[in-house]
Design a protein around this motif. Structure first.
Motif, PDB file in Angstrom:
ATOM      1  N   GLU A  60       0.550  -1.166  -0.477  1.00 34.15           N
ATOM      2  CA  GLU A  60       0.444  -0.074   0.373  1.00 34.15           C
ATOM      3  C   GLU A  60       0.784   1.252   0.079  1.00 34.15           C
ATOM      4  O   GLU A  60       1.975   1.456  -0.001  1.00 34.15           O
ATOM      5  N   ARG A  61       0.354   2.273  -1.203  1.00 31.89           N
ATOM      6  CA  ARG A  61       0.918   3.644  -0.382  1.00 31.89           C
ATOM      7  C   ARG A  61       0.664   3.897   0.441  1.00 31.89           C
ATOM      8  O   ARG A  61       0.048   4.802   0.714  1.00 31.89           O
ATOM      9  N   THR A  62       2.330   4.806   1.370  1.00 32.13           N
ATOM     10  CA  THR A  62       1.994   5.785   2.581  1.00 32.13           C
ATOM     11  C   THR A  62       2.715   7.109   2.175  1.00 32.13           C
ATOM     12  O   THR A  62       3.563   7.172   1.095  1.00 32.13           O
ATOM     13  N   ARG A  67       4.411   0.169   1.844  1.00 33.97           N
ATOM     14  CA  ARG A  67       5.018  -0.546   2.309  1.00 33.97           C
ATOM     15  C   ARG A  67       4.072  -2.010   2.199  1.00 33.97           C
ATOM     16  O   ARG A  67       3.107  -2.064   1.844  1.00 33.97           O
TER      17      ARG A  67
END
Length: 111
Positions: A60-62, A67
């Motif tokens: 997932e993009r943070t 991540r």
């Protein structure tokens, strides 16, 4: 093996639905940079072809970047775990429903 008219109608209806799901312009692979495997060079998941048959999500993009997460598998936009839970909970014909979903692009109706 004999089929009645309703079975024959359903077979032809399913076949017509399948024809619309399999046509892909070969130029779209290059134009949209769609990979034919399951991972990009950076290890992220990719859409399986241009069909939206399957998708693999492993991150997932943070704000800090990518991540890693526990992998998720999607068939035709549905998360596989959601499909499995629904089939088990409602005691439906899971194999047949998922096969229909993969072939036609949608879940079957009661017919």
């Amino acid at each position: 093996m004999t089929t009645n008219k309703k079975e024959e109608y359903l077979i032809y209806k399913l076949a017509d639905n399948m024809k619309g799901c399999v046509k892909i312009d070969a130029d779209l692979f290059r134009k949209l940079d769609v990979k034919r495997g399951l991972r990009n060079e950076d290890g992220t998941g990719v859409l399986v072809g241009l069909t939206n048959i399957g998708n693999v999500v492993g991150y997932e993009r943070t704000a800090d970047g990518l991540r890693p997460i526990e992998g998720k598998l999607y068939f035709r936009g549905y998360e596989v775990s959601d499909l499995v839970h629904a089939v088990l909970h409602e005691q439906r014909f899971g194999y047949e429903e998922i096969a229909y979903l993969l072939l036609s692009g949608r879940l079957p109706d009661s017919e």
